[in-house]
Design an enzyme around this catalytic site. Structure first.
Site, mmCIF file in Angstrom:
data_model
loop_
_atom_site.group_PDB
_atom_site.id
_atom_site.type_symbol
_atom_site.label_atom_id
_atom_site.label_comp_id
_atom_site.label_asym_id
_atom_site.label_seq_id
_atom_site.Cartn_x
_atom_site.Cartn_y
_atom_site.Cartn_z
ATOM 1 N N ILE A 14 0.754 -1.229 -0.172
ATOM 2 C CA ILE A 14 -0.153 0.053 0.145
ATOM 3 C C ILE A 14 0.963 1.376 0.008
ATOM 4 O O ILE A 14 1.510 1.602 0.989
ATOM 5 C CB ILE A 14 -0.834 -0.009 1.027
ATOM 6 C CG1 ILE A 14 -2.036 -1.066 1.160
ATOM 7 C CG2 ILE A 14 -1.797 1.241 1.343
ATOM 8 C CD1 ILE A 14 -2.970 -1.374 2.389
ATOM 9 N N HIS A 15 1.058 1.852 -1.185
ATOM 10 C CA HIS A 15 1.898 3.071 -1.343
ATOM 11 C C HIS A 15 0.996 4.246 -1.643
ATOM 12 O O HIS A 15 -0.208 4.169 -1.596
ATOM 13 C CB HIS A 15 3.028 3.142 -2.275
ATOM 14 C CG HIS A 15 2.253 2.137 -3.639
ATOM 15 N ND1 HIS A 15 2.253 3.176 -4.563
ATOM 16 C CD2 HIS A 15 2.156 1.086 -4.233
ATOM 17 C CE1 HIS A 15 1.789 2.410 -5.723
ATOM 18 N NE2 HIS A 15 1.656 1.173 -5.363
ATOM 19 N N ALA A 16 1.497 5.541 -1.720
ATOM 20 C CA ALA A 16 0.745 6.696 -2.039
ATOM 21 C C ALA A 16 -0.267 6.757 -2.848
ATOM 22 O O ALA A 16 -1.403 6.871 -2.736
ATOM 23 C CB ALA A 16 1.798 7.827 -2.238
#
Length: 85
Positions: A14-16
């Site tokens: 889960i990244h930006a």
């Protein structure tokens, strides 16, 4: 209350970018949507809390929706995760 489990497939976890889209999707519903994983939990409408969970590829995420539109919320979250993470 509706719940499902999902294993993160995205190699970055889960990244930006997907986290921002997930927050946007979660805000469409009245139900409280909670993500749990890696020993932490966060509301799906709180970007920084979600990012601080440290969810990586291969981690299992438990998604819970509770409220008046929980059926639609859980279906939308499951579809979002399958398409983006």
């Amino acid at each position: 209350m509706k719940t499902f489990n999902y294993t993160i497939k995205d190699e970055l976890g889960i990244h930006a970018r997907p986290a921002g889209l997930l927050v946007k999707e979660a805000k469409k519903f009245q139900s409280k949507i909670t993500l749990e994983g890696n020993g932490k939990s966060a509301e799906a409408t709180k970007l920084m809390a979600m990012m601080s969970m440290g969810i990586k590829q291969g981690h299992e995420l438990t998604v819970t929706a509770e409220g008046p539109d929980e059926d639609a919320a859980i279906a939308a979250m499951e579809e979002f995760l399958n398409n983006n993470l």
